[in-house]
Structure formats: C-alpha cells, structure tokens
Scaffold this motif. Sequence first.
Motif, PDB file in Angstrom:
ATOM      1  N   THR A 189       0.861  -1.170   0.000  1.00 53.31           N
ATOM      2  CA  THR A 189       0.000   0.000   0.000  1.00 53.31           C
ATOM      3  C   THR A 189       0.903   1.226   0.000  1.00 53.31           C
ATOM      4  O   THR A 189       2.055   1.159   0.438  1.00 53.31           O
TER       5      THR A 189
ATOM      6  N   TYR B 286      -4.635  -2.214   8.449  1.00 52.74           N
ATOM      7  CA  TYR B 286      -4.712  -3.563   7.898  1.00 52.74           C
ATOM      8  C   TYR B 286      -4.184  -4.579   8.914  1.00 52.74           C
ATOM      9  O   TYR B 286      -4.796  -5.624   9.130  1.00 52.74           O
ATOM     10  N   ARG B 287      -3.072  -4.260   9.528  1.00 52.71           N
ATOM     11  CA  ARG B 287      -2.495  -5.175  10.526  1.00 52.71           C
ATOM     12  C   ARG B 287      -3.417  -5.336  11.740  1.00 52.71           C
ATOM     13  O   ARG B 287      -3.569  -6.441  12.262  1.00 52.71           O
TER      14      ARG B 287
ATOM     15  N   ARG C 298      -6.198  -7.622  10.650  1.00 49.62           N
ATOM     16  CA  ARG C 298      -5.776  -9.021  10.603  1.00 49.62           C
ATOM     17  C   ARG C 298      -5.739  -9.617  12.005  1.00 49.62           C
ATOM     18  O   ARG C 298      -6.162 -10.749  12.219  1.00 49.62           O
TER      19      ARG C 298
ATOM     20  N   TYR D 287     -10.493  -2.692   8.423  1.00 53.27           N
ATOM     21  CA  TYR D 287     -10.275  -2.765   6.964  1.00 53.27           C
ATOM     22  C   TYR D 287     -10.882  -1.544   6.282  1.00 53.27           C
ATOM     23  O   TYR D 287     -10.280  -0.970   5.371  1.00 53.27           O
TER      24      TYR D 287
ATOM     25  N   ALA E  95      -8.563   1.277   6.747  1.00 56.23           N
ATOM     26  CA  ALA E  95      -7.423   1.119   5.843  1.00 56.23           C
ATOM     27  C   ALA E  95      -7.782   1.635   4.451  1.00 56.23           C
ATOM     28  O   ALA E  95      -6.983   2.336   3.810  1.00 56.23           O
TER      29      ALA E  95
ATOM     30  N   ALA F 188      -6.875  -5.355   1.499  1.00 52.46           N
ATOM     31  CA  ALA F 188      -7.858  -4.869   2.475  1.00 52.46           C
ATOM     32  C   ALA F 188      -9.267  -4.947   1.883  1.00 52.46           C
ATOM     33  O   ALA F 188     -10.222  -5.317   2.575  1.00 52.46           O
TER      34      ALA F 188
ATOM     35  N   ARG G 201     -10.342  -8.720   1.811  1.00 55.31           N
ATOM     36  CA  ARG G 201     -10.635  -9.235   3.153  1.00 55.31           C
ATOM     37  C   ARG G 201     -11.927  -8.638   3.707  1.00 55.31           C
ATOM     38  O   ARG G 201     -12.715  -9.333   4.344  1.00 55.31           O
TER      39      ARG G 201
END
Length: 79
Positions: free
Chosen positions: A10, A19-20, A23, A38, A41, A51, A54
């Motif tokens: 990104t 994003y992390r 997750r 997400y 993000a 992103a 997901r």
Amino acid sequence: LLRSRQNVTTSSSEALRYYRVARENEDKLYSKDASAAYAKALEHDPNFVMATLRLARLLSDKDPDRARQLVQTVSRHRD
C-alpha cells in the motif's frame, strides 16, 4: 489471493497499520472490529487490494451486495 503469502503493499503507512490491526482482530474472530479496521485502511488507500478483498469476505454473509461491489472494484486493479 486471500491465501497468498505475498507481501501486502500500500502507499499509505496508516492503511498498513489499520490492515495489521484488522488481521489481528480477524485472527481473534472479532469480525466487526476487523471490518471496521479494513474500512479505515481503505479510507487511507482506496486502492488497497488485500484490504478490499478481506473486507469483502467478512461482509459476504451480512451484506452480499456490498461484498460483490468491493470484489468488482478489485477487478479494475488486476495487475
């Protein structure tokens, strides 16, 4: 793509941070928190493919139309 072990890319460090977090929340089965992260993000990088995918997967049961729309946006970024 979701099973891929490729690096996530990104242009935004904030998008990567969200994003992390997403997750981590997804791994803990906190789908609502993961979806929100997400989405954050994507606010920072609307072209963040992983992103987007997901988020679409998380929304597929609750909002299939939105999930389908998200997947269609990814098809524009195939490369």
